[in-house]
Scaffold this active site. Structure first.
Site, PDB file in Angstrom:
ATOM      1  N   THR A 214       0.833  -1.196   0.000  1.00  0.00           N
ATOM      2  CA  THR A 214       0.000   0.000   0.000  1.00  0.00           C
ATOM      3  C   THR A 214       0.867   1.244   0.000  1.00  0.00           C
ATOM      4  O   THR A 214       1.965   1.222   0.552  1.00  0.00           O
ATOM      5  CB  THR A 214      -0.855  -0.039   1.281  1.00  0.00           C
ATOM      6  OG1 THR A 214      -1.775  -1.121   1.151  1.00  0.00           O
ATOM      7  CG2 THR A 214      -1.616   1.240   1.522  1.00  0.00           C
ATOM      8  N   ARG A 242     -14.169  -7.565  -0.905  1.00  0.00           N
ATOM      9  CA  ARG A 242     -13.593  -7.140   0.386  1.00  0.00           C
ATOM     10  C   ARG A 242     -13.078  -5.695   0.280  1.00  0.00           C
ATOM     11  O   ARG A 242     -12.413  -5.327  -0.669  1.00  0.00           O
ATOM     12  CB  ARG A 242     -12.459  -8.080   0.781  1.00  0.00           C
ATOM     13  CG  ARG A 242     -11.749  -7.717   2.087  1.00  0.00           C
ATOM     14  CD  ARG A 242     -10.518  -6.886   1.853  1.00  0.00           C
ATOM     15  NE  ARG A 242      -9.702  -6.725   3.065  1.00  0.00           N
ATOM     16  CZ  ARG A 242      -8.659  -5.924   3.141  1.00  0.00           C
ATOM     17  NH1 ARG A 242      -8.286  -5.212   2.107  1.00  0.00           N
ATOM     18  NH2 ARG A 242      -7.967  -5.830   4.254  1.00  0.00           N
ATOM     19  N   GLY A 244     -10.925  -2.793   2.469  1.00  0.00           N
ATOM     20  CA  GLY A 244     -10.025  -2.690   3.624  1.00  0.00           C
ATOM     21  C   GLY A 244     -10.155  -1.383   4.375  1.00  0.00           C
ATOM     22  O   GLY A 244     -11.145  -0.652   4.246  1.00  0.00           O
ATOM     23  N   ASP A 245      -9.132  -1.089   5.149  1.00  0.00           N
ATOM     24  CA  ASP A 245      -9.130   0.104   6.007  1.00  0.00           C
ATOM     25  C   ASP A 245      -8.858   1.394   5.239  1.00  0.00           C
ATOM     26  O   ASP A 245      -9.256   2.478   5.662  1.00  0.00           O
ATOM     27  CB  ASP A 245      -8.057  -0.038   7.089  1.00  0.00           C
ATOM     28  CG  ASP A 245      -6.666  -0.221   6.494  1.00  0.00           C
ATOM     29  OD1 ASP A 245      -6.523  -0.971   5.502  1.00  0.00           O
ATOM     30  OD2 ASP A 245      -5.709   0.395   7.003  1.00  0.00           O
ATOM     31  N   THR A 265      -0.702   1.379   6.891  1.00  0.00           N
ATOM     32  CA  THR A 265      -0.553   0.210   6.032  1.00  0.00           C
ATOM     33  C   THR A 265      -0.462  -1.033   6.902  1.00  0.00           C
ATOM     34  O   THR A 265       0.126  -0.987   7.981  1.00  0.00           O
ATOM     35  CB  THR A 265       0.683   0.323   5.126  1.00  0.00           C
ATOM     36  OG1 THR A 265       0.808  -0.900   4.379  1.00  0.00           O
ATOM     37  CG2 THR A 265       1.972   0.570   5.891  1.00  0.00           C
ATOM     38  N   GLY A 266      -1.075  -2.102   6.437  1.00  0.00           N
ATOM     39  CA  GLY A 266      -1.038  -3.324   7.236  1.00  0.00           C
ATOM     40  C   GLY A 266      -2.303  -4.126   7.071  1.00  0.00           C
ATOM     41  O   GLY A 266      -3.107  -3.875   6.162  1.00  0.00           O
ATOM     42  N   THR A 267      -2.488  -5.089   7.940  1.00  0.00           N
ATOM     43  CA  THR A 267      -3.681  -5.941   7.889  1.00  0.00           C
ATOM     44  C   THR A 267      -4.912  -5.077   8.197  1.00  0.00           C
ATOM     45  O   THR A 267      -5.243  -4.829   9.355  1.00  0.00           O
ATOM     46  CB  THR A 267      -3.569  -7.066   8.936  1.00  0.00           C
ATOM     47  OG1 THR A 267      -2.909  -6.542  10.082  1.00  0.00           O
ATOM     48  CG2 THR A 267      -2.776  -8.223   8.405  1.00  0.00           C
ATOM     49  N   GLY A 268      -5.564  -4.656   7.122  1.00  0.00           N
ATOM     50  CA  GLY A 268      -6.604  -3.649   7.211  1.00  0.00           C
ATOM     51  C   GLY A 268      -7.689  -3.909   8.244  1.00  0.00           C
ATOM     52  O   GLY A 268      -8.185  -2.987   8.893  1.00  0.00           O
TER      53      GLY A 268
HETATM   54  N1  ASP Z   1      -4.195  -1.987   4.599  1.00  0.00           N
HETATM   55  C1  ASP Z   1      -4.334  -2.581   3.303  1.00  0.00           C
HETATM   56  C2  ASP Z   1      -5.644  -3.342   3.267  1.00  0.00           C
HETATM   57  O1  ASP Z   1      -5.938  -4.031   4.219  1.00  0.00           O
HETATM   58  C3  ASP Z   1      -3.227  -3.521   2.940  1.00  0.00           C
HETATM   59  C4  ASP Z   1      -1.857  -2.951   3.047  1.00  0.00           C
HETATM   60  O2  ASP Z   1      -1.640  -1.945   3.711  1.00  0.00           O
HETATM   61  O3  ASP Z   1      -0.946  -3.525   2.426  1.00  0.00           O
HETATM   62  O4  ASP Z   1      -6.310  -3.290   2.286  1.00  0.00           O
END
Ligand code: ASP
Length: 359
Positions: A214, A242, A244-245, A265-268
């Site tokens: 991201t 789906r 995300g965040d 950024t991360g596990t949304g």
């Molecule tokens: N946060 C993003 C999502 O969950 C993924 C990412 O940051 O790589 O869509």
């Protein structure tokens, strides 16, 4: 009696003066006309040994190009929203990152992108979700903010409006990259939705498997206005539909001139459940935590314990920049009108003399 009350009044005034001056020390004023930009290109298992020197150089160059694009706008007196958009555009156009060209694939083998942008001055915001024909989703997010009465549009509706406003549309094949398709093939059938920057070696070949590629940017302009934006393809093997965040204002993206601008950024799912970006801002606003403390609290005491992984970039109302991540690395960089600049990818740098980590 009169003398005593005069003395009390005098003491009270003296004390209030003291409180005021100490406040000034805690919150140094932003230098007039100063400006700054901070960006990320995703977090994850980013380790030096996973990347050849050539790959490291390619990432560093692209991050620098994104920083320079945003910085040039700020330097000319442009607004932070334009700087954020310009920096994100550069990363969306690069297949190195999981946004725009090079976005990851969902479980159906398609790419669905999310993006958001927010103006810290007005709290206006715009977002798109699940789009796959808009070349630069961040432009569409800006269009939703500027030209519609809504905050978030999804799928076809977002694409129809983007087209109407003259935003460049592409065939979905434009977003294709062999690398991302391989990532999907590796993970398909495993019921996993990995993040985008955890690379590992399979058969002597570098596979960027768990990446959070991201991209995001936060900027403050000469007038002191903050803007934040984020753009993503989401997570490899995510379910069709789906979201995300990133496009959810307050989760992956937030800006408020009274506190700071944030891009995550991360596990949304974990950033959504903790409403991460807004939570950081609220901790600064209401609990009077320093930006560094607020960021740490949300990432390490809220997201981490739930099982979430990722990183956050933050630029506060004084133009100070903070970042942190609970993954191995995060592509990141900043550039300030003071001349300070940095691009990093791997482990965190040691404490700066001011005691601000990962700045
Ligand atoms: N946060 C993003 C999502 O969950 C993924 C990412 O940051 O790589 O869509």
């Amino acid at each position: 009696m009169k003398k005593t009350s005069t003395l009390i009044l005098f003491l009270f005034l003296l004390l209030s003066c003291d409180v005021d001056s100490s406040k000034k020390e805690i919150e140094p004023a932003r230098k007039p006309n100063s400006f700054a930009i901070v960006i990320h290109g995703g977090a994850g298992g980013i380790k030096r040994e996973y990347f050849t020197q050539e790959q490291q150089d390619a990432y560093a160059e692209k991050l620098q190009e994104a920083l320079d694009a945003g910085y040039a706008i700020l330097e000319k007196g442009g607004i932070s929203l334009d700087a954020v958009q310009a920096a994100i555009n550069v990363m969306e156009d690069s297949p190195l990152f999981n946004a725009g060209k090079g976005a990851v694939y969902n479980s159906e083998g398609n790419q669905e992108m999310d993006a958001a942008i927010m103006d810290g001055k007005t709290l206006n915001a715009g977002a798109v979700a699940g789009v796959n024909h808009i070349k630069n989703p961040i432009l569409a997010a800006r269009m939703v903010m500027d030209s519609s009465e809504h905050v978030m549009l999804s799928g076809k509706g977002a694409e129809i409006l983007a087209k109407k406003f003259g935003i460049e549309m592409v065939d979905s094949s434009y977003f294709f990259t062999e690398k991302r398709l391989n990532q999907l093939r590796e993970i398909q059938g495993k019921e996993k939705t990995p993040l985008d920057h955890t690379a590992y070696l399979i058969k002597n070949e570098l596979i960027d498997d768990h990446k959070f590629g991201t991209v995001g940017a936060v900027a403050i302009d000469k007038s002191g206005n903050i803007a934040a934006g984020t753009s993503t393809g989401g997570m490899t093997n995510k379910k069709y539909g789906r979201i995300g965040d990133v496009p959810i204002i307050g989760a992956g993206t937030y800006a408020n001139n009274l506190t700071c601008g944030i891009s995550c950024t991360g596990t949304g799912e974990y950033f959504m459940r903790t409403v991460a970006a807004h939570e950081v801002s609220s901790l600064i606003k209401y609990k009077k935590l320093s930006p560094k403390e607020a960021l740490h609290e949300v990432l390490f005491n809220q997201i981490g314990p739930l099982g979430g992984e990722g990183g956050i970039i933050l630029l506060d109302k004084n133009g100070d920049i903070f970042w942190d991540f609970n993954s191995t690395g995060m592509f990141r960089g900043f550039k300030k009108s003071s001349g300070e600049t940095k691009v990093e990818m791997f482990e965190k740098s040691p404490l700066t003399p001011e005691g601000r980590t990962e700045r």
